[in-house]
Design a protein around this motif. Sequence first.
Motif, PDB file in Angstrom:
ATOM      1  N   ASP A  60      -1.164  -0.574  -4.298  1.00 44.26           N
ATOM      2  CA  ASP A  60      -1.675  -1.577  -2.876  1.00 44.26           C
ATOM      3  C   ASP A  60      -0.554  -2.808  -2.375  1.00 44.26           C
ATOM      4  O   ASP A  60       0.212  -2.334  -1.783  1.00 44.26           O
ATOM      5  N   LEU A  61       0.927  -3.059  -3.585  1.00 44.28           N
ATOM      6  CA  LEU A  61       1.624  -3.128  -3.042  1.00 44.28           C
ATOM      7  C   LEU A  61       3.243  -3.220  -1.815  1.00 44.28           C
ATOM      8  O   LEU A  61       3.717  -3.194  -1.656  1.00 44.28           O
ATOM      9  N   LEU A  62       3.152  -1.309  -2.322  1.00 45.71           N
ATOM     10  CA  LEU A  62       4.010  -0.495  -1.643  1.00 45.71           C
ATOM     11  C   LEU A  62       3.602  -0.494  -0.378  1.00 45.71           C
ATOM     12  O   LEU A  62       3.972  -0.647   0.908  1.00 45.71           O
ATOM     13  N   VAL A  63       1.677  -0.446  -0.220  1.00 42.90           N
ATOM     14  CA  VAL A  63       1.779   0.390   1.017  1.00 42.90           C
ATOM     15  C   VAL A  63       1.883  -0.897   1.371  1.00 42.90           C
ATOM     16  O   VAL A  63       2.160  -0.571   3.520  1.00 42.90           O
ATOM     17  N   GLY A  64       0.980  -1.871   1.179  1.00 47.24           N
ATOM     18  CA  GLY A  64       0.724  -3.243   2.212  1.00 47.24           C
ATOM     19  C   GLY A  64       3.299  -4.065   2.640  1.00 47.24           C
ATOM     20  O   GLY A  64       2.595  -4.250   3.282  1.00 47.24           O
ATOM     21  N   ALA A  92      -3.451   0.634   7.047  1.00 47.41           N
ATOM     22  CA  ALA A  92      -2.632   1.407   6.124  1.00 47.41           C
ATOM     23  C   ALA A  92      -2.934   2.257   4.559  1.00 47.41           C
ATOM     24  O   ALA A  92      -4.248   1.718   4.499  1.00 47.41           O
ATOM     25  N   GLU A  93      -2.861   3.380   4.848  1.00 42.60           N
ATOM     26  CA  GLU A  93      -3.518   4.041   4.152  1.00 42.60           C
ATOM     27  C   GLU A  93      -2.208   5.063   3.172  1.00 42.60           C
ATOM     28  O   GLU A  93      -1.450   6.108   3.938  1.00 42.60           O
ATOM     29  N   GLY A  94      -2.250   5.484   1.667  1.00 41.55           N
ATOM     30  CA  GLY A  94      -0.941   5.369   1.240  1.00 41.55           C
ATOM     31  C   GLY A  94      -1.742   6.506  -0.228  1.00 41.55           C
ATOM     32  O   GLY A  94      -3.141   6.628  -0.235  1.00 41.55           O
ATOM     33  N   LEU A  95      -1.319   7.365   0.092  1.00 36.38           N
ATOM     34  CA  LEU A  95      -1.525   9.081  -0.788  1.00 36.38           C
ATOM     35  C   LEU A  95      -0.449   9.066  -1.777  1.00 36.38           C
ATOM     36  O   LEU A  95       0.271   9.564  -1.413  1.00 36.38           O
ATOM     37  N   MET A  96      -1.066   8.907  -3.423  1.00 35.95           N
ATOM     38  CA  MET A  96      -0.451   9.256  -4.387  1.00 35.95           C
ATOM     39  C   MET A  96      -0.776  10.645  -5.250  1.00 35.95           C
ATOM     40  O   MET A  96      -2.000  10.746  -5.658  1.00 35.95           O
ATOM     41  N   PHE A 106       4.060   8.839  -5.258  1.00 32.57           N
ATOM     42  CA  PHE A 106       3.492   8.760  -3.515  1.00 32.57           C
ATOM     43  C   PHE A 106       3.428  10.411  -3.060  1.00 32.57           C
ATOM     44  O   PHE A 106       4.866  10.466  -3.014  1.00 32.57           O
ATOM     45  N   THR A 107       3.150  10.749  -2.212  1.00 31.27           N
ATOM     46  CA  THR A 107       3.378  12.309  -1.167  1.00 31.27           C
ATOM     47  C   THR A 107       3.386  12.363   0.731  1.00 31.27           C
ATOM     48  O   THR A 107       4.022  11.848   1.075  1.00 31.27           O
ATOM     49  N   ARG A 108       2.618  10.638   0.993  1.00 29.46           N
ATOM     50  CA  ARG A 108       2.525  10.181   1.911  1.00 29.46           C
ATOM     51  C   ARG A 108       2.122   8.275   2.175  1.00 29.46           C
ATOM     52  O   ARG A 108       1.332   8.454   1.707  1.00 29.46           O
TER      53      ARG A 108
END
Length: 157
Positions: A60-64, A92-96, A106-108
């Motif tokens: 969460d913190l990385l995406v934030g 925002a949305e992160g994919l791991m 993370f892939t993106r």
Amino acid sequence: MNGEHRYLVRVEWTGNTGSGTSDYKSYSRNHQIQAEGKPDIAGSSDPAFRGDQTRWNPEDLLVGSLSACHKLWYLHLCAVEGVRVLSYRDEAEGLMAEDPERGGAFTRVVLRPVVGVAPGSDTALAVALHERAHHFCFIANSVNFPVLCEPRIVEEG
């Protein structure tokens, strides 16, 4: 903008439930993220990894961080270029992806900012400034996966 900047952060594990890490299920993943003069952040791991869903996890913190850094650069560039931003919200949305060799990565991350601008603003410039903000974003420049941006600009009354 020159020089080196230092960030001191303390992470203190608060999840010893009495027997430490005697086995995988015996401890909580809870921790506090602390920096002098700032409120603590209650942290844990993702619930998929036995974490507390009510606390922030590293993912969460990385995406934030990516979203916040982009926003800060974007607002700066808008101020310099004369685009008057009235509101800014990012979904925002992160994919791991988990990986048995490395654990996961993370892939993106996709940023989806919705930016409200003053009537008569140059909306084409408002869109273009997202690319420049991405170019300057300290956090995006520090990761090894794509950070995409899908902005939407709306005029506000």
